[in-house]
Write an enzyme that holds these catalytic residues in place. Structure first.
Site, PDB file in Angstrom:
ATOM      1  N   GLU A  13       0.869  -1.140   0.042  1.00 54.21           N
ATOM      2  CA  GLU A  13      -0.069  -0.030  -0.155  1.00 54.21           C
ATOM      3  C   GLU A  13       1.131   1.253   0.052  1.00 54.21           C
ATOM      4  O   GLU A  13       1.674   1.289   0.753  1.00 54.21           O
ATOM      5  CB  GLU A  13      -0.848  -0.038   1.444  1.00 54.21           C
TER       6      GLU A  13
ATOM      7  N   CYS B 205      -2.476   8.373   4.873  1.00 57.09           N
ATOM      8  CA  CYS B 205      -2.246   8.000   3.247  1.00 57.09           C
ATOM      9  C   CYS B 205      -3.596   8.292   2.818  1.00 57.09           C
ATOM     10  O   CYS B 205      -3.751   8.685   1.277  1.00 57.09           O
ATOM     11  CB  CYS B 205      -2.238   6.334   3.119  1.00 57.09           C
TER      12      CYS B 205
END
Length: 543
Positions: free
Chosen positions: A293, A327
């Protein structure tokens, strides 16, 4: 003796504590902060269950209070990486053979230890080491990490229960083996929960792990390792090492027994890792699993029918909670001309109420960014916006690193949709907005979809149900986690499995069974009770 089928039911998400003023929880957390600040921790690596210290010490300072020394950790070198791999491989056979219910018990015990005995210490460590306020630490280093441990046990139990059908006279079954080798977990600074999940998810599946956290997250990572050891994790199953990224990659990615990497970090680093693994593919015993990720440039699209008050509130939370260092943080917003002024007025008024400062003061909403490198990068973008003819600063725009790395929450209005801060990932408390003509609400969707190479999270705000459905379809590939009338942050384990595609990663959805499948290697077994004794089929027989 293992002669029963074991079931681990769906758990409940860990309740979030609010740390209201003068509550018992607030007082206990303040005490934990005071205790940690009152002593200098000497943090070792953990290799083969042993505490390893070196002469090369790295100081740890709170990002919001850079004059205060929290402690030091021992930096390792190539020899420690090799030793961690050796220890992992030595532990592999016994760990893989450990009965599932006993593996599960270790991680469930760790969750309970974290929920009670270690809750305030872990939250305090995250607050001090990563500059999170009390609420942001609670939802991360307590609740989310507890949820990862408990839900992953449940999901893995479900996977193990999935079995093929069998025809008469045949027994078919599938066993889910760990990967043949070791898994490398590389974890980021911004979430203690990610730091805990990336090594434990593969380990729960029977794998052995070398874990390298970001240097700026070592403080809380080491406490989680203490919890795992107290929970009964066998020596060598997870080996916690602090070493340079290039050294880790150079050794692990060339090792014959490298079986996979579980990564959260930058897209550039992930691309380099993928290339290196590909170049070494012929050296490996098995093809490694690559799970990552990476970055995000997360959007908020506002339709002309949206509720402006809801937009303003969610922009504020989505962009500025944890200083925009999630994020998933809202980084670019597209406002329609009919609502833009009302949204901006409400947003800027609310921003004046945000308090910024140290984590010890629970009234502070904003704390410091993680380090000087991040501070300098963000300051340069803000300075450029001040000079640009294509942008203007509506709020914030100041910064100060005298006592800590403080960036004031900043809103930039861009006059063109491809202005640099609309396109590039900043990872800080900077939100850029672009106002479009309301009649172009459909046309701007293509811009939302194509401006960034990332596809992690995104939000839409609208009141018309037909429009909502239309937007969801048009933006189907723009985000792995898609939000309707909500901020693009705050995914909850078991509720919103997290991950994105495109340049945002492999979309293997942490917090779901999908991620766990990547750490398993299935073996199908067919057993025939009465085997044939003649090779001929019926059509071969003479009439």
């Amino acid at each position: 003796m293992n002669n029963a089928y074991f079931s681990f039911p769906m758990p409940q998400n860990e309740p979030v504590r609010d740390y209201a003023p003068n509550s018992a929880d607030a007082l206990n957390l303040q005490a934990a902060i005071k205790e940690l600040k009152g002593k200098k921790r000497d943090i070792p690596m953990y290799i083969g269950g042993k505490e390893i210290r070196t002469d090369k010490k790295v100081d740890i300072f709170p990002p919001h209070e850079t004059a205060h020394l929290l402690g030091q950790f021992s930096m390792g070198d190539e020899s420690h990486i090799n030793k961690a791999i050796e220890s992992a491989l030595k532990a592999r056979e016994q760990w893989a053979a450990t009965s599932w219910e006993h593996r599960a018990a270790i991680f469930l015990k760790a969750a309970d230890l974290l929920a009670h005995k270690y809750r305030f210490k872990m939250n305090a460590a995250t607050m001090l080491g990563q500059s999170k306020n009390a609420y942001q630490a609670e939802i991360d280093s307590a609740c989310e990490l507890i949820d990862f441990l408990r839900f992953n046990v449940h999901f893995l139990s479900q996977i193990y229960a999935q079995q093929p059908i069998s025809a008469p006279g045949i027994n078919n079954r599938t066993e889910y083996r760990p990967l043949e080798g070791f898994v490398l977990a590389i974890t980021p600074f911004n979430f203690t929960a990610i730091g805990g999940n990336l090594p434990t998810a593969p380990a729960m599946c029977g794998n052995v792990v070398v874990w390298k956290p970001a240097n700026t997250q070592v403080y809380s990572a080491s406490i989680f390792m203490e919890i795992l050891k107290e929970a009964g994790l066998p020596d060598g199953v997870i080996n916690l090492v602090y070493a340079s990224g290039p050294s880790i990659g150079d050794i692990c990615f060339k090792h014959r027994d490298f079986a996979g990497v579980h990564f959260t970090g930058s897209t550039g680093v992930f691309n380099t890792m993928w290339k290196t693994i590909g170049e070494n593919a012929t050296n490996y015993k098995s093809y490694p699993r690559i799970v990552g990720e990476t970055g995000g440039k997360d959007f908020v699209y506002v339709h002309p029918t949206a509720d402006p008050d809801a937009v303003a509130a969610n922009l504020l939370r989505g962009a500025f909670e944890y200083q925009g260092q999630k994020c998933s943080a809202a980084s670019r917003a597209y406002l329609p001309s009919n609502l833009a002024e009302k949204i901006k007025t409400k947003l800027l008024a609310e921003m004046k109420t945000l308090k910024m400062g140290v984590v010890d003061d629970f009234s502070n909403f904003i704390n410091a960014v993680i380090d000087e490198k991040s501070f300098d990068k963000l300051a340069s973008y803000i300075d450029s916006a001040k000079k640009s003819k294509s942008a203007k600063i509506l709020a914030g725009g100041t910064y100060d690193k005298t006592n800590g790395y403080f960036i004031e929450p900043t809103v930039i209005e861009a006059s063109k949709p491809d202005y640099v801060t609309m396109c590039e990932e900043l990872f800080g408390p900077v939100l850029t907005i672009y106002v479009y003509d309301k009649k172009d609400w459909d046309k701007i969707i293509d811009t939302v979809d194509s401006t960034s190479g990332y596809a992690l999270t995104g939000s839409i705000f609208a009141q018309d149900r037909n429009i909502i459905e239309y937007l969801a379809k048009r933006l189907v590939n723009a985000a792995g986690n898609f939000y309707i009338n909500d901020k693009p942050t705050g995914a909850v384990v078991g509720q919103q499995p997290f991950g994105g595609a495109r340049a945002s990663g492999t979309n293997d959805k942490a917090g779901s069974a999908l991620n766990l499948y990547r750490w398993l290697s299935a073996r199908t077994i067919k057993e025939t009770f009465v085997p044939v004794t003649n090779y001929r089929y019926a059509f071969h027989q003479e009439g």
